[in-house]
Scaffold this motif. Structure first.
Motif, PDB file in Angstrom:
ATOM      1  N   LEU A   1       0.361  -2.661 -10.621  1.00  0.00           N
ATOM      2  CA  LEU A   1       0.082  -4.009 -11.531  1.00  0.00           C
ATOM      3  C   LEU A   1       1.730  -4.453 -12.320  1.00  0.00           C
ATOM      4  CD1 LEU A   1      -3.632  -4.004 -13.079  1.00  0.00           C
ATOM      5  CD2 LEU A   1      -2.115  -6.477 -12.159  1.00  0.00           C
ATOM      6  N   ALA A   2       1.979  -2.384 -12.709  1.00  0.00           N
ATOM      7  CA  ALA A   2       2.797  -2.270 -13.835  1.00  0.00           C
ATOM      8  C   ALA A   2       4.190  -2.805 -12.634  1.00  0.00           C
ATOM      9  CB  ALA A   2       3.104  -0.334 -13.931  1.00  0.00           C
ATOM     10  N   ALA A   3       4.272  -2.368 -11.022  1.00  0.00           N
ATOM     11  CA  ALA A   3       5.269  -2.707 -10.452  1.00  0.00           C
ATOM     12  C   ALA A   3       5.777  -4.046  -9.920  1.00  0.00           C
ATOM     13  CB  ALA A   3       5.704  -1.717  -9.677  1.00  0.00           C
TER      14      ALA A   3
ATOM     15  N   LEU B   1      -8.912   7.527  -1.030  1.00  0.00           N
ATOM     16  CA  LEU B   1      -8.971   5.966  -2.493  1.00  0.00           C
ATOM     17  C   LEU B   1      -7.987   7.619  -3.479  1.00  0.00           C
ATOM     18  CD1 LEU B   1      -9.228   4.334  -4.888  1.00  0.00           C
ATOM     19  CD2 LEU B   1     -11.192   5.659  -5.242  1.00  0.00           C
ATOM     20  N   CYS B   2      -7.965   8.988  -3.441  1.00  0.00           N
ATOM     21  CA  CYS B   2      -7.233   9.481  -4.375  1.00  0.00           C
ATOM     22  C   CYS B   2      -5.353   9.711  -3.774  1.00  0.00           C
ATOM     23  CB  CYS B   2      -7.959  10.543  -4.001  1.00  0.00           C
ATOM     24  SG  CYS B   2      -9.044  11.376  -5.096  1.00  0.00           S
ATOM     25  N   GLY B   3      -5.496   9.913  -2.066  1.00  0.00           N
ATOM     26  CA  GLY B   3      -4.494   9.499  -1.568  1.00  0.00           C
ATOM     27  C   GLY B   3      -3.205   7.965  -1.741  1.00  0.00           C
ATOM     28  N   LEU B   4      -3.896   6.412  -2.182  1.00  0.00           N
ATOM     29  CA  LEU B   4      -3.869   5.212  -2.537  1.00  0.00           C
ATOM     30  C   LEU B   4      -2.970   5.795  -3.833  1.00  0.00           C
ATOM     31  CD1 LEU B   4      -5.558   3.316  -0.959  1.00  0.00           C
ATOM     32  CD2 LEU B   4      -3.081   3.794  -0.086  1.00  0.00           C
ATOM     33  N   VAL B   5      -4.204   6.515  -5.041  1.00  0.00           N
ATOM     34  CA  VAL B   5      -3.770   6.134  -6.172  1.00  0.00           C
ATOM     35  C   VAL B   5      -2.279   6.958  -6.381  1.00  0.00           C
ATOM     36  CG1 VAL B   5      -4.099   7.312  -8.230  1.00  0.00           C
ATOM     37  CG2 VAL B   5      -6.219   6.362  -7.169  1.00  0.00           C
ATOM     38  N   GLY B   6      -1.786   8.136  -5.945  1.00  0.00           N
ATOM     39  CA  GLY B   6      -0.970   8.561  -5.543  1.00  0.00           C
ATOM     40  C   GLY B   6       0.726   8.184  -4.762  1.00  0.00           C
ATOM     41  N   LEU B   7       0.448   7.902  -3.939  1.00  0.00           N
ATOM     42  CA  LEU B   7       1.057   6.640  -3.531  1.00  0.00           C
ATOM     43  C   LEU B   7       1.424   5.464  -4.031  1.00  0.00           C
ATOM     44  CD1 LEU B   7       0.128   7.398   0.170  1.00  0.00           C
ATOM     45  CD2 LEU B   7       1.854   8.325  -0.637  1.00  0.00           C
ATOM     46  N   ALA B   8       0.556   5.065  -4.773  1.00  0.00           N
ATOM     47  CA  ALA B   8       0.760   3.403  -5.572  1.00  0.00           C
ATOM     48  C   ALA B   8       1.816   4.864  -6.837  1.00  0.00           C
ATOM     49  CB  ALA B   8       0.023   3.271  -6.031  1.00  0.00           C
ATOM     50  N   ALA B   9       1.648   5.205  -7.381  1.00  0.00           N
ATOM     51  CA  ALA B   9       1.960   5.625  -8.964  1.00  0.00           C
ATOM     52  C   ALA B   9       3.358   6.459  -8.464  1.00  0.00           C
ATOM     53  CB  ALA B   9       0.900   7.822  -9.495  1.00  0.00           C
ATOM     54  N   LEU B  10       3.263   7.062  -7.211  1.00  0.00           N
ATOM     55  CA  LEU B  10       5.131   7.484  -7.246  1.00  0.00           C
ATOM     56  C   LEU B  10       5.753   6.423  -6.729  1.00  0.00           C
ATOM     57  CD1 LEU B  10       6.579  10.265  -6.293  1.00  0.00           C
ATOM     58  CD2 LEU B  10       5.815  10.064  -4.013  1.00  0.00           C
ATOM     59  N   GLY B  11       5.355   5.572  -5.821  1.00  0.00           N
ATOM     60  CA  GLY B  11       6.209   4.281  -5.313  1.00  0.00           C
ATOM     61  C   GLY B  11       6.521   3.074  -6.596  1.00  0.00           C
ATOM     62  N   ALA B  12       5.688   3.358  -7.642  1.00  0.00           N
ATOM     63  CA  ALA B  12       6.281   2.314  -8.901  1.00  0.00           C
ATOM     64  C   ALA B  12       7.175   3.269  -9.937  1.00  0.00           C
ATOM     65  CB  ALA B  12       4.671   2.099  -9.445  1.00  0.00           C
ATOM     66  N   ILE B  13       6.993   4.512  -9.867  1.00  0.00           N
ATOM     67  CA  ILE B  13       7.958   5.727 -10.698  1.00  0.00           C
ATOM     68  C   ILE B  13       9.531   5.008 -10.126  1.00  0.00           C
ATOM     69  CG2 ILE B  13       8.698   7.670 -11.204  1.00  0.00           C
ATOM     70  CD1 ILE B  13       6.089   8.305 -12.081  1.00  0.00           C
ATOM     71  N   VAL B  14       9.065   5.322  -8.812  1.00  0.00           N
ATOM     72  CA  VAL B  14      10.481   5.190  -8.034  1.00  0.00           C
ATOM     73  C   VAL B  14      10.943   3.829  -8.286  1.00  0.00           C
ATOM     74  CG1 VAL B  14      11.129   5.568  -6.206  1.00  0.00           C
ATOM     75  CG2 VAL B  14      10.355   6.993  -6.237  1.00  0.00           C
TER      76      VAL B  14
END
Length: 198
Positions: free
Chosen positions: A54-56, A172-185
């Motif tokens: 949502l943030a991205a 689920l944990c993997g997707l949470v990590g990827l989504a967060a990393l992708g949004a920060i980048v």
């Protein structure tokens, strides 16, 4: 089809994770308050998947300003889920919660959970105080708190051998990590800000 997958995959993974947890045989040995606390934790993990998306502004068809408005409401829901999780565990076993909050628990997952909890509270507090902070300070601080919360939550969840089914939990944990990393980048909070506040 690719645009539709951005909607389908997160909701599908969350539904599968919650559904698998609901069928866990371990629930037969738990009281209702403990079960509610556990599922509040699962819900919190699920909400953390949607927050960076949502943030991205990655959900197709959802305008960025609407996406970030939903992001704020989901953030409030995340804080509520954490509160229910902790209060429920406190009701069922106060000594365990005290040990966790004081970092004296013999179970490592408790420490990671507490770190994640405080990081989420910091991120939420910064969101509330956003207008009172320099934009650059807010972007870096909020992102750092979120990154800490995501890391802590993932490790906390993986270490717990509980009602969540291992494969759906890992996905689920993997997707949470990827989504967060992708949004920060994508959002690049470290970049100099020259535009007005959104």
């Amino acid at each position: 089809m690719g645009r539709a997958l951005i909607w389908i995959v997160p909701f599908g993974v969350v539904a599968a994770s919650i559904g698998a947890a609901a069928m866990s045989p371990l629930l037969a040995w738990r009281d209702p308050i403990y079960i509610a606390a556990g599922f509040a934790g699962i819900l919190g993990l699920a909400l953390m998947l949607f927050q960076p998306l949502l943030a991205a502004g990655w959900f197709p068809g959802l305008q960025l300003y609407r996406s970030r408005r939903v992001h704020r409401w989901v953030g409030a829901g995340l804080v509520t889920a954490i509160a229910v999780h902790v209060v429920g565990l406190w009701i069922t076993s106060p000594p365990d919660v005290i040990d966790a909050l004081t970092f004296t628990s013999p179970t490592p997952f408790s420490n990671w959970g507490v770190v994640a909890m405080w990081a989420i509270f910091v991120a939420a507090a910064m969101a509330v105080l956003r207008r009172r902070l320099r934009l650059q300070t807010w972007r870096i601080g909020h992102s750092a708190a979120v990154a800490t919360a995501v890391l802590g939550t993932i490790v906390h969840s993986i270490l717990i051998q509980g009602t969540m089914e291992p494969i759906t939990k890992a996905v689920l944990c993997g997707l949470v990590g990827l989504a967060a990393l992708g949004a920060i980048v994508r959002l690049r909070p470290w970049a100099k800000v020259r535009s007005l506040r959104s």
